[in-house]
Design an enzyme around this catalytic site. Sequence first.
Site, mmCIF file in Angstrom:
data_model
loop_
_atom_site.group_PDB
_atom_site.id
_atom_site.type_symbol
_atom_site.label_atom_id
_atom_site.label_comp_id
_atom_site.label_asym_id
_atom_site.label_seq_id
_atom_site.Cartn_x
_atom_site.Cartn_y
_atom_site.Cartn_z
ATOM 1 N N ASP A 268 36.160 44.356 37.951
ATOM 2 C CA ASP A 268 36.116 45.797 37.676
ATOM 3 C C ASP A 268 35.804 46.034 36.198
ATOM 4 O OD1 ASP A 268 36.702 46.619 40.283
ATOM 5 O OD2 ASP A 268 38.191 48.099 39.628
ATOM 6 N N TYR B 62 47.114 37.149 46.976
ATOM 7 C CA TYR B 62 46.740 38.069 48.055
ATOM 8 C C TYR B 62 47.262 37.592 49.404
ATOM 9 C CZ TYR B 62 43.451 41.153 45.616
ATOM 10 O OH TYR B 62 42.885 42.095 44.815
ATOM 11 N N ASP C 223 39.592 39.902 40.838
ATOM 12 C CA ASP C 223 39.588 41.322 41.203
ATOM 13 C C ASP C 223 39.594 42.181 39.946
ATOM 14 O OD1 ASP C 223 39.894 43.658 42.837
ATOM 15 O OD2 ASP C 223 42.016 43.660 42.300
ATOM 16 N N LYS D 87 45.545 31.081 33.890
ATOM 17 C CA LYS D 87 46.691 31.404 33.028
ATOM 18 C C LYS D 87 47.564 30.160 32.985
ATOM 19 C CE LYS D 87 49.237 34.339 30.623
ATOM 20 N NZ LYS D 87 48.818 34.859 29.308
ATOM 21 N N ASP E 28 43.881 36.487 29.836
ATOM 22 C CA ASP E 28 44.060 37.604 28.897
ATOM 23 C C ASP E 28 42.973 37.576 27.819
ATOM 24 O OD1 ASP E 28 45.258 35.248 28.013
ATOM 25 O OD2 ASP E 28 47.010 36.233 27.131
HETATM 26 C C1 IPM Z 1 37.806 44.497 45.863
HETATM 27 C C2 IPM Z 1 38.845 45.518 46.225
HETATM 28 C C3 IPM Z 1 39.782 44.948 47.273
HETATM 29 C C4 IPM Z 1 40.473 43.753 46.660
HETATM 30 C C5 IPM Z 1 40.795 45.961 47.815
HETATM 31 C C6 IPM Z 1 40.118 47.159 48.441
HETATM 32 C C7 IPM Z 1 41.753 45.338 48.810
HETATM 33 O O1 IPM Z 1 39.520 45.954 45.095
HETATM 34 O O2 IPM Z 1 37.066 44.051 46.766
HETATM 35 O O3 IPM Z 1 37.706 44.147 44.693
HETATM 36 O O4 IPM Z 1 41.486 43.886 45.967
HETATM 37 O O5 IPM Z 1 39.992 42.643 46.898
HETATM 38 MG MG MG Z 2 38.720 45.206 43.284
#
Ligand code: IPM
Ligand code: MG
Length: 364
Positions: free
Chosen positions: A252, A142, A248, A192, A224
């Site tokens: 999710d 990032y 990240d 990884k 993975d």
């Molecule tokens: C998160 C989001 C952010 C990230 C985006 C909005 C930049 O996906 O907080 O997980 O990638 O960190």
């Molecule tokens: Mg995210």
Amino acid sequence: MGDYRILVLPGDGIGPEVTAEGVRALQTVGARFGHTFELSEDLVGGAAIDAHGTALRQETIDAARLADAVLWGAVGGPQWDDPRGSVRPEQAILGIRAALGLWANLRPVRVDAALVGNSTLRPEVLAGVDIVVIRELTSGVYFGKPQERRTIEGRREAVDTMYYNETEVARVAHLGFQLARGRRGRLASVDKANVLDTSRLWREVVMEIRPQYPDVTYENVLVDAMAMHLIRRPAAFDVVITENLFGDILTDEASMLAGSLGMLPSASLRAGAGEATGLGLYEPIHGSAPDIAGQGIANPIGMLRCVALLLRHSLGLEAEAAAVEAAVGATIESGLRTADIAASGERPVSTREMADAVLGRISG
Ligand code: IPM
Ligand code: MG
């Protein structure tokens, strides 16, 4: 002046709707427990781009530095979506994480028993799921340099750089081991290492620290494989540490265990293990959800749980945090459902109705 200073940054889309409920929750906690919260508010993300031409102003960062905690909604929306644009709403969240040095992102994933039917996974897979992911938040791909697009001999190319140093890894590792110690005593470190040098360094540093925590059961897991384990045997994990991009993606995925993104909070902190937490930024893990913005139907629970984390970590108000969490839990138990967690045929409640039910329980 209030006892505690909170900077409120609602952002875009459903950010303002859910953040308004977070603010009401703080006020309700204040009334019940006798605290005053001095709240100030500012624009971030697309809203700040429209008003000021930039997603995050220096004044906002300065105000955050003076606050005890920052409550964050969400940023982004289709009107600011030009990937080639030089200003983008996401710069606000990345910028504030970097400016405040918020390197530890705690993302707890717990499955409410009353909601196991909401997940796409079978109930028996979900029983007992209680994970905290610590995502490294201010380094990795990032923020590594160079990060750029360029044209070489007429051909477009782009480069991102994954970077870690041992200090960045070690502080995450210590936090992970210490958190695991206070929970079920298990730590998984995700990398990884079969491909990436940053991951080999990550693993090496964590393994060097490991002997200091002989009471914690530790395992290295390749990212993975972790993607697979998370949906196959999620209850096996307790604390998980990982670098920025892996965290990240995996969080999710993990959020789907809880049935809806709308249920989950996160805390971004900068204190090492054993230090007083101090300033933190609290944001639900859902995004700005422009498709439902302005309709008053978003799930406020991720935000209300953020308020609990804020009270606990930045203000040290454990009883208050527990009161908010108990109120959320009881409201879910009582059967109230926003649209994202309603079963077919169930009448969904609005953002306000859900929050009102929780606030009523906080007031006692
Ligand atoms: C998160 C989001 C952010 C990230 C985006 C909005 C930049 O996906 O907080 O997980 O990638 O960190
Ligand atoms: Mg995210």
